[in-house]
Design a protein around this motif. Sequence first.
Motif, PDB file in Angstrom:
ATOM      1  N   MET A  60       0.838  -1.207   0.000  1.00  0.00           N
ATOM      2  CA  MET A  60       0.000   0.000   0.000  1.00  0.00           C
ATOM      3  C   MET A  60       0.871   1.255   0.000  1.00  0.00           C
ATOM      4  O   MET A  60       0.581   2.232  -0.713  1.00  0.00           O
ATOM      5  CB  MET A  60      -0.926   0.005   1.213  1.00  0.00           C
ATOM      6  N   SER A  61       1.945   1.259   0.773  1.00  0.00           N
ATOM      7  CA  SER A  61       2.803   2.444   0.832  1.00  0.00           C
ATOM      8  C   SER A  61       3.411   2.747  -0.532  1.00  0.00           C
ATOM      9  O   SER A  61       3.466   3.902  -0.955  1.00  0.00           O
ATOM     10  CB  SER A  61       3.896   2.242   1.878  1.00  0.00           C
ATOM     11  N   ARG A  62       3.868   1.718  -1.229  1.00  0.00           N
ATOM     12  CA  ARG A  62       4.460   1.924  -2.553  1.00  0.00           C
ATOM     13  C   ARG A  62       3.404   2.313  -3.581  1.00  0.00           C
ATOM     14  O   ARG A  62       3.660   3.137  -4.468  1.00  0.00           O
ATOM     15  CB  ARG A  62       5.193   0.658  -3.004  1.00  0.00           C
ATOM     16  N   TYR A  63       2.229   1.736  -3.465  1.00  0.00           N
ATOM     17  CA  TYR A  63       1.136   2.071  -4.381  1.00  0.00           C
ATOM     18  C   TYR A  63       0.760   3.550  -4.263  1.00  0.00           C
ATOM     19  O   TYR A  63       0.544   4.236  -5.270  1.00  0.00           O
ATOM     20  CB  TYR A  63      -0.072   1.180  -4.081  1.00  0.00           C
ATOM     21  N   LEU A  64       0.698   4.052  -3.035  1.00  0.00           N
ATOM     22  CA  LEU A  64       0.283   5.438  -2.804  1.00  0.00           C
ATOM     23  C   LEU A  64       1.327   6.434  -3.300  1.00  0.00           C
ATOM     24  O   LEU A  64       0.984   7.504  -3.808  1.00  0.00           O
ATOM     25  CB  LEU A  64       0.008   5.665  -1.320  1.00  0.00           C
ATOM     26  N   VAL A  65       2.598   6.090  -3.161  1.00  0.00           N
ATOM     27  CA  VAL A  65       3.634   6.958  -3.712  1.00  0.00           C
ATOM     28  C   VAL A  65       3.501   7.034  -5.232  1.00  0.00           C
ATOM     29  O   VAL A  65       3.571   8.110  -5.832  1.00  0.00           O
ATOM     30  CB  VAL A  65       5.039   6.447  -3.319  1.00  0.00           C
ATOM     31  N   LYS A  66       3.286   5.891  -5.844  1.00  0.00           N
ATOM     32  CA  LYS A  66       3.209   5.831  -7.304  1.00  0.00           C
ATOM     33  C   LYS A  66       1.992   6.566  -7.853  1.00  0.00           C
ATOM     34  O   LYS A  66       2.079   7.285  -8.862  1.00  0.00           O
ATOM     35  CB  LYS A  66       3.191   4.368  -7.758  1.00  0.00           C
ATOM     36  N   HIS A  67       0.848   6.417  -7.209  1.00  0.00           N
ATOM     37  CA  HIS A  67      -0.407   6.931  -7.774  1.00  0.00           C
ATOM     38  C   HIS A  67      -0.874   8.255  -7.167  1.00  0.00           C
ATOM     39  O   HIS A  67      -1.663   8.976  -7.794  1.00  0.00           O
ATOM     40  CB  HIS A  67      -1.514   5.884  -7.614  1.00  0.00           C
ATOM     41  N   ASP A  68      -0.438   8.577  -5.946  1.00  0.00           N
ATOM     42  CA  ASP A  68      -0.931   9.784  -5.270  1.00  0.00           C
ATOM     43  C   ASP A  68       0.172  10.724  -4.804  1.00  0.00           C
ATOM     44  O   ASP A  68      -0.121  11.814  -4.322  1.00  0.00           O
ATOM     45  CB  ASP A  68      -1.791   9.398  -4.054  1.00  0.00           C
ATOM     46  N   GLY A  69       1.425  10.273  -4.915  1.00  0.00           N
ATOM     47  CA  GLY A  69       2.512  11.097  -4.402  1.00  0.00           C
ATOM     48  C   GLY A  69       2.509  11.197  -2.897  1.00  0.00           C
ATOM     49  O   GLY A  69       3.089  12.123  -2.325  1.00  0.00           O
ATOM     50  N   LEU A  70       1.884  10.236  -2.214  1.00  0.00           N
ATOM     51  CA  LEU A  70       1.807  10.233  -0.757  1.00  0.00           C
ATOM     52  C   LEU A  70       2.896   9.331  -0.182  1.00  0.00           C
ATOM     53  O   LEU A  70       2.942   8.132  -0.476  1.00  0.00           O
ATOM     54  CB  LEU A  70       0.438   9.738  -0.292  1.00  0.00           C
ATOM     55  N   PHE A  71       3.744   9.894   0.660  1.00  0.00           N
ATOM     56  CA  PHE A  71       4.853   9.173   1.276  1.00  0.00           C
ATOM     57  C   PHE A  71       4.505   8.957   2.742  1.00  0.00           C
ATOM     58  O   PHE A  71       4.703   9.836   3.580  1.00  0.00           O
ATOM     59  CB  PHE A  71       6.129   9.996   1.106  1.00  0.00           C
ATOM     60  N   LEU A  72       3.962   7.782   3.051  1.00  0.00           N
ATOM     61  CA  LEU A  72       3.392   7.540   4.375  1.00  0.00           C
ATOM     62  C   LEU A  72       4.142   6.453   5.128  1.00  0.00           C
ATOM     63  O   LEU A  72       4.839   5.625   4.549  1.00  0.00           O
ATOM     64  CB  LEU A  72       1.926   7.144   4.246  1.00  0.00           C
ATOM     65  N   GLY A  73       3.948   6.458   6.453  1.00  0.00           N
ATOM     66  CA  GLY A  73       4.549   5.457   7.315  1.00  0.00           C
ATOM     67  C   GLY A  73       3.744   4.180   7.363  1.00  0.00           C
ATOM     68  O   GLY A  73       2.686   4.039   6.729  1.00  0.00           O
ATOM     69  N   SER A  74       4.224   3.242   8.168  1.00  0.00           N
ATOM     70  CA  SER A  74       3.658   1.895   8.178  1.00  0.00           C
ATOM     71  C   SER A  74       2.242   1.828   8.736  1.00  0.00           C
ATOM     72  O   SER A  74       1.393   1.114   8.204  1.00  0.00           O
ATOM     73  CB  SER A  74       4.575   0.971   8.974  1.00  0.00           C
ATOM     74  N   SER A  75       1.963   2.569   9.810  1.00  0.00           N
ATOM     75  CA  SER A  75       0.617   2.510  10.396  1.00  0.00           C
ATOM     76  C   SER A  75      -0.420   3.149   9.478  1.00  0.00           C
ATOM     77  O   SER A  75      -1.556   2.677   9.388  1.00  0.00           O
ATOM     78  CB  SER A  75       0.602   3.174  11.777  1.00  0.00           C
ATOM     79  N   SER A  76      -0.030   4.220   8.780  1.00  0.00           N
ATOM     80  CA  SER A  76      -0.938   4.841   7.806  1.00  0.00           C
ATOM     81  C   SER A  76      -1.278   3.853   6.698  1.00  0.00           C
ATOM     82  O   SER A  76      -2.433   3.753   6.268  1.00  0.00           O
ATOM     83  CB  SER A  76      -0.290   6.087   7.197  1.00  0.00           C
ATOM     84  N   ALA A  77      -0.263   3.126   6.227  1.00  0.00           N
ATOM     85  CA  ALA A  77      -0.487   2.141   5.171  1.00  0.00           C
ATOM     86  C   ALA A  77      -1.419   1.034   5.656  1.00  0.00           C
ATOM     87  O   ALA A  77      -2.324   0.595   4.921  1.00  0.00           O
ATOM     88  CB  ALA A  77       0.849   1.560   4.719  1.00  0.00           C
ATOM     89  N   CYS A  78      -1.225   0.583   6.893  1.00  0.00           N
ATOM     90  CA  CYS A  78      -2.116  -0.431   7.479  1.00  0.00           C
ATOM     91  C   CYS A  78      -3.562   0.048   7.488  1.00  0.00           C
ATOM     92  O   CYS A  78      -4.487  -0.685   7.128  1.00  0.00           O
ATOM     93  CB  CYS A  78      -1.691  -0.744   8.906  1.00  0.00           C
ATOM     94  N   ASN A  79      -3.750   1.289   7.929  1.00  0.00           N
ATOM     95  CA  ASN A  79      -5.104   1.840   7.998  1.00  0.00           C
ATOM     96  C   ASN A  79      -5.782   1.842   6.637  1.00  0.00           C
ATOM     97  O   ASN A  79      -6.973   1.524   6.512  1.00  0.00           O
ATOM     98  CB  ASN A  79      -5.054   3.264   8.552  1.00  0.00           C
ATOM     99  N   LEU A  80      -5.039   2.186   5.595  1.00  0.00           N
ATOM    100  CA  LEU A  80      -5.642   2.281   4.262  1.00  0.00           C
ATOM    101  C   LEU A  80      -5.914   0.914   3.654  1.00  0.00           C
ATOM    102  O   LEU A  80      -6.892   0.736   2.923  1.00  0.00           O
ATOM    103  CB  LEU A  80      -4.750   3.125   3.361  1.00  0.00           C
TER     104      LEU A  80
END
Length: 448
Positions: free
Chosen positions: A364-384
């Motif tokens: 999820m973290s890598r997907y969000l960087v690629k598609h949204d430009g969002l650079f997030l931590g591990s707990s944020s990725a878990c939530n999504l």
Amino acid sequence: MAPALGSSDSELFKFASERAPPIPQRKRERTSLFLNALVPSAFAVLGVTGLIGNTPLLRINSLSDALGVEILGKAEFLNPGGSVKDRVALRMIDDAERLGLLRPYTGSRIFEGTVGSTGISIATIARARGYDATIIMPDDVAEEKVKVLQALGAEVERVRPASIVDKKQYVNIARQRAKNFGRLDSIDESNAINRPHLIPSSTDSVLVSTTSSHVQFEDDPKENEEFLTKPRGYFADQFENRSNFDAHFEGTGPELWRQANGRIHAFVSGAGTGGTIAGVGQYVKSMNENVVVALADPEGSGLFNKVKHGVMYDRKESEGTKRRHQVDTVVEGIGINRLTKNIELALPIIDDAFRITDAEAVAMSRYLVKHDGLFLGSSSACNLVACVKLVRRMGWSEGQTVATILCDSGNRHYSKFWNDDYLRKANIPVNPAIVEELLLPLPPLESR
């Protein structure tokens, strides 16, 4: 006379305001309230603590568009300390000051056991308020967190990961350090003068010690200068401290509800101390009891089992029988194998839970960087990831709104969660296709 061409902005504003029709007092008050509601930071804030809260609510475009719903994330990584824990740290310190347990600029020290984010928040606010900070943390957390704490002037003590029943567990050590704050290194340790005194507090979790020799006296303590000015040691105890819940019930929850215009069908959050899911969850449920509150739980945590099966953990996951290593989970900040007072406040309102694997969180973290430009931590990725799973489980695709917390950014996770070499050695795949598969359109009901 009208101002000449090229006049300054202040001259133009003065000219316009002098000729503007007077605004009735009541209308001025209404306009002021309206503008303040729209732009809460229209005026200078009072120091770094004034920057905490009122974080934006962000639409996650890629996930929302793929699912046909609105996935909204509260951008808590924009707090000055870089995480949602700024709110908790500020509330704990504010409440301690209000209750007379802490006094700034007296040489007092705040102690806390944390995996990083709360410690960074405490260190930030402590510097702004005139306190010292000692942070006790496991020695397997991301190195970036240690460096930030040290840059903020905090004293950092790293200890081996251990069960909460072990007196050498990081939270227990923080409590003991606060209890012994101010102890003099003398030959005769039985001397009562050398032993700090404990100040009664409103809860048995928060511990406050003082080097003052006047703790029990007939006069009002507020009038005893020696007592008021002596340094104190304060154990914040984010896991059990009710201020944690209150920060979210009275702050994050109302903000989220207002920003979403009261249109929230579900709220998703992980739980470390439990304060976020308890406080926000209780608030949104109080506004609409039909809001679904769901837990995002990483591998190795027992909360998923507690919600789904009524027991805290499988035998193999019991804290005390399973030692935590780096490979247990790469996710930091959420997940726990014991019930805290804040988690107990959450359990009655949690409707569903999702176990999130390390591979899913990384994807999820890598997907969000690629598609949204969002650079997030591990707990944020878990939530999504949990947001996506909830939408799929509910069968939603008609614009329902799912809100969650974007706890922190990826910039304090370089050495582990955002380190592909580290993940490879831990046998955790880096594969954004995992999320792409989760987002694939569901087949018709008759074929399922």
